[in-house]
Motif scaffolding. Structure first.
Motif, short mmCIF file in Angstrom:
data_model
loop_
_atom_site.label_atom_id
_atom_site.label_comp_id
_atom_site.label_asym_id
_atom_site.label_seq_id
_atom_site.Cartn_x
_atom_site.Cartn_y
_atom_site.Cartn_z
N THR A 65 12.67 31.08 -44.52
CA THR A 65 11.91 32.43 -44.70
C THR A 65 10.94 32.17 -43.64
N LYS A 66 10.97 30.92 -42.72
CA LYS A 66 9.32 30.63 -42.11
C LYS A 66 10.72 31.48 -40.42
N TYR A 67 11.76 31.27 -40.36
CA TYR A 67 12.28 31.73 -39.30
C TYR A 67 12.80 33.08 -39.63
N HIS A 68 12.91 33.93 -40.65
CA HIS A 68 12.90 35.01 -40.40
C HIS A 68 11.70 35.95 -40.18
N ASP A 69 10.33 35.21 -40.72
CA ASP A 69 8.79 35.47 -39.81
C ASP A 69 9.36 35.44 -38.66
N GLN A 70 9.38 34.26 -37.92
CA GLN A 70 9.48 34.12 -36.58
C GLN A 70 10.30 35.15 -35.91
N LEU A 71 11.38 35.71 -36.00
CA LEU A 71 12.16 37.05 -36.03
C LEU A 71 11.86 38.22 -35.93
N GLN A 72 10.40 38.79 -37.20
CA GLN A 72 10.03 40.22 -36.96
C GLN A 72 9.14 40.01 -35.65
N LYS A 73 8.70 38.73 -34.60
CA LYS A 73 7.87 38.87 -33.93
C LYS A 73 8.59 38.80 -32.48
N LYS A 74 10.22 39.08 -32.56
CA LYS A 74 10.74 39.38 -31.59
C LYS A 74 11.70 40.83 -31.48
N ASN A 75 10.76 41.88 -31.50
CA ASN A 75 11.98 43.10 -31.73
C ASN A 75 12.48 43.61 -30.84
#
Length: 106
Positions: A65-75
């Motif tokens: 969950t936390k890694y997917h959240d981080q990925l959302q900021k790396k469009n």
């Protein structure tokens, strides 16, 4: 198609375009030997996430969950990966030090 595998596994033609997704390189293996096409340190989980235990399912779910959240900021990086996938057909993410990453679903 997106795939993921440990960098120490032998490169195969069906890997397609190979992207190393760790902050640090593999021990005892050069980029050339590993057939790394691109090294995206920026896409790796933060150091705190990369050290989470992989044998505990509850912790892994939180890591995911936390890694997917981080990925959302790396469009921009995600777009680069998706564009490469469209162009090359298959993209294989390579990891060496991030134990938990191997169980992620892309």
């Amino acid at each position: 198609m997106l795939r993921i595998k440990r960098i120490y596994e032998l490169p195969k033609e069906e890997d397609g375009f190979r992207i190393l997704i760790d902050e640090s390189g593999p021990k005892g293996l050069s980029k050339e030997e590993a057939k790394v096409d691109l090294w995206l340190r920026e896409i790796a989980p933060t150091k705190n996430l990369g050290k989470w235990p992989e044998d505990d399912r509850a912790h892994f779910n939180e890591f995911e969950t936390k890694y997917h959240d981080q990925l959302q900021k790396k469009n921009t990086l995600i777009k680069l990966i998706r564009d490469t996938e469209k162009e090359k057909g298959t993209v294989t993410f390579l990891y060496s030090t991030i134990k938990s990453i191997k169980r992620l679903q892309f």
